[in-house]
Design a protein around this motif. Structure first.
Motif, mmCIF file in Angstrom:
data_model
loop_
_atom_site.group_PDB
_atom_site.id
_atom_site.type_symbol
_atom_site.label_atom_id
_atom_site.label_comp_id
_atom_site.label_asym_id
_atom_site.label_seq_id
_atom_site.Cartn_x
_atom_site.Cartn_y
_atom_site.Cartn_z
ATOM 1 N N GLN A 110 -35.369 -30.603 16.553
ATOM 2 C CA GLN A 110 -34.994 -30.865 17.849
ATOM 3 C C GLN A 110 -36.118 -31.659 18.890
ATOM 4 O O GLN A 110 -37.249 -31.280 18.527
ATOM 5 N N PHE A 111 -35.627 -32.259 19.450
ATOM 6 C CA PHE A 111 -36.557 -33.134 20.604
ATOM 7 C C PHE A 111 -36.116 -32.457 21.909
ATOM 8 O O PHE A 111 -34.949 -32.426 22.334
ATOM 9 N N TYR A 112 -37.212 -32.118 22.286
ATOM 10 C CA TYR A 112 -36.954 -31.389 23.802
ATOM 11 C C TYR A 112 -37.211 -32.476 24.981
ATOM 12 O O TYR A 112 -38.085 -33.147 24.962
ATOM 13 N N PRO A 113 -36.141 -32.807 25.877
ATOM 14 C CA PRO A 113 -36.191 -33.717 26.803
ATOM 15 C C PRO A 113 -37.317 -33.666 27.555
ATOM 16 O O PRO A 113 -37.572 -32.675 27.738
ATOM 17 N N VAL A 114 -37.950 -34.865 27.997
ATOM 18 C CA VAL A 114 -39.162 -34.761 29.006
ATOM 19 C C VAL A 114 -38.484 -35.503 30.255
ATOM 20 O O VAL A 114 -37.871 -36.315 30.372
#
Length: 355
Positions: A110-114
């Motif tokens: 998973q990529f956590y939004p920035v």
């Protein structure tokens, strides 16, 4: 005659010293601390006023050993970990139960939004991607959102050297913009995405970091599951590009309900290879026949401290298991091996230190 002169000289010296001391008004003479006996006759009949010096060796006082105070916080932490580990040992390490709360296992890439805040209005510029780790030939697509979003520029660069690799410009549509970089096998492992967006006349920056790598192996497909003793076996077929020790992970579901996290390790050589994923009967609902595997992670483990692990890709997103013969499984409780039992005893020992 010679002795007489010596004696006279000594008397003269003593008298001079007495005169000199009296002259300087020193009223009290301190007696000598000790008289050293030189003759054997003196040793046999010592005078009452004679002090004989005896050198007694001094005993070294041993310093008390510092008392190690065991950290109670460490003991509490060890007790907590021991309880969790003991609970986990009810199931084999290759087949652990899975719940909707296990987000790290359910979304392993998973990529956590920035986001970057814009003023005090609560508005923010947000960058999101479908995943954190990309494997060639996957494209890299960014989604950028913000209220009153206008023009967007994105720079793709090497995280370690800061060298620019590529850049793109896009315009927003309905407060959203999308930018795609074509997959390239020559990309460095660590990539940085530098975004600058015009939001209501202000230039707002956001930085995101991802990984990109060539595939070490590719998951092709599975054979349908079959029972073997107390496990359900599902054989995976892989095309290995780089030999090494591999760890393959997958999640087992019944419809949308997560059941188990499956892990298999095996040394694989280059070419077509197989690897078995096992699900212990204890993680399966009674009488279940249809399930599915998903969330695959193909990892070539680090062979040495100087070489990083690498990841593969997959040609399938999930695999359906149908008509499984659940009743054929031997329902025997899992027995922890010696190493697992020793680890548990070690944790319990740490916990007891604080008691």
């Amino acid at each position: 005659m010679k002795k007489f002169y010596i004696g006279a000289a000594l008397v003269s010296v003593v008298m001079f010293l007495l005169w000199f001391i009296n002259k300087n008004e020193v009223k009290t003479l301190k007696p000598p601390a000790a008289l050293v006996v030189k003759n054997e006759s003196d040793l046999q009949s010592p005078d009452k006023n004679t002090v004989i010096t005896i050198n007694v060796p001094k005993q070294k006082q041993s310093k008390p050993k510092p008392i190690k105070k065991f950290d109670q916080n460490l003991a509490n932490a060890a007790e907590h970990v021991a309880m969790q580990y003991q609970s986990a040992l009810k199931f084999p390490p290759y087949s652990q139960p899975l719940s909707p709360l296990d987000e790290d296992r359910l979304k392993p890439n998973q990529f956590y939004p920035v986001s970057s805040p814009i003023g005090e209005s609560g508005n923010a510029l947000t960058v999101s991607l479908a995943q954190y780790r990309f494997v060639y030939p996957e494209d890299i697509t960014l989604n950028i959102t913000a209220q009153n979003l206008g023009k967007v520029s994105v720079e793709l660069a090497n995280t370690d050297t800061k060298a620019e690799i590529s850049s793109k410009i896009s315009s927003a549509n309905n407060d959203a913009a999308s930018v795609t970089f074509k997959g390239d096998e020559s990309y460095p492992r660590n990539l940085q995405l530098f975004v600058e967006a015009n939001v209501a006349g202000k230039t707002i920056p956001v930085v995101a970091q991802i990984q990109y790598m060539p595939p070490s192996a590719t998951l092709i497909d599975f054979d349908n599951a079959y029972p073997l003793n107390d496990n359900m076996i599902t054989t995976a077929h892989l095309k290995v590009a780089k030999s090494g020790m591999y760890r393959v992970r997958a999640n087992l579901y019944s419809d949308t309900t997560p059941l188990a996290h499956l892990v298999a390790k095996k040394k694989l050589t280059k070419g077509s290879q197989t690897l078995d994923l096992k699900a212990h009967w204890s993680v399966l609902p009674e009488g279940v026949t249809n399930m599915r595997l998903s969330d695959f992670v193909i990892e070539r483990m680090s062979p040495s401290p100087g070489e990083l692990n690498s990841f593969g890709n997959t040609e399938i997103t999930e695999f359906e298991i149908t008509d499984f013969a659940y009743d054929s499984l031997q329902q025997l409780p899992y027995q922890a091996n010696e190493q697992e039992r020793m680890s548990l005893e070690f944790l319990k020992g740490l916990a007891n230190e604080g008691g």
